[in-house]
Write an enzyme that holds these catalytic residues in place. Sequence first.
Site, short mmCIF file in Angstrom:
data_model
loop_
_atom_site.label_atom_id
_atom_site.label_comp_id
_atom_site.label_asym_id
_atom_site.label_seq_id
_atom_site.Cartn_x
_atom_site.Cartn_y
_atom_site.Cartn_z
N ASP A 46 0.87 -1.16 0.00
CA ASP A 46 0.00 0.00 0.00
C ASP A 46 0.91 1.22 0.00
OD1 ASP A 46 0.98 0.20 2.61
OD2 ASP A 46 -0.99 0.14 3.56
N CYS A 86 3.20 -3.23 4.09
CA CYS A 86 2.40 -2.08 4.49
C CYS A 86 3.13 -1.44 5.67
CB CYS A 86 0.95 -2.47 4.82
SG CYS A 86 0.71 -3.60 6.19
N THR A 93 2.75 -1.53 9.03
CA THR A 93 3.08 -2.45 10.13
C THR A 93 3.27 -3.88 9.66
OG1 THR A 93 0.78 -2.96 10.62
CG2 THR A 93 1.77 -1.05 11.78
N HIS A 144 10.53 -24.21 9.10
CA HIS A 144 9.53 -24.92 9.89
C HIS A 144 8.12 -24.84 9.32
CE1 HIS A 144 12.10 -24.56 13.82
NE2 HIS A 144 12.76 -25.09 12.81
N HIS A 192 7.24 -31.03 10.82
CA HIS A 192 6.83 -29.77 10.19
C HIS A 192 5.83 -30.02 9.06
CE1 HIS A 192 9.62 -27.73 12.69
NE2 HIS A 192 10.68 -28.25 12.12
#
Length: 143
Positions: A8, A65, A67, A98, A134
């Site tokens: 964004d 973005c 955060t 993992h 995994h």
Amino acid sequence: MKVSIASDHGGFELKEKIKKLLEKKAIEIVDYGTDSLASCDYPDFGRPAAQAVADKEVDYGILICTTGIGMSMVANKIKGVRAALCSDTVSASLTRQHNDANVLVLGAGIVGENLAMSIVETFLTTDFSFLEKHERRIAKIEK
């Protein structure tokens, strides 16, 4: 290797810098936008870039973005996407080993440019471990 990338407005400048890094490494890029600093809505760009990963049109995705939280939420709504929000290289390495994460999410307001580049390189060069435990856990996520 082929990578989808999207951001964004909050991640636009970092996205453009990451694209330069990928180009130097001869990695094919599919840019889903945005193409400016104008305010926009992250789902409009993150969803198609993550969908390209789920549809196997690209090998990996990178979403950015401010955060990273919003892009993570958008990407992880798509079946077949395992998006990981990483703010350090250890997390980037371990999520590949993992979790076989196929989308890297970065918070441009959280990590600096140099660290972001190291995270991207780590994510794209770390292989999945293929350990049974995994694989079993990933199968449960997919189910």
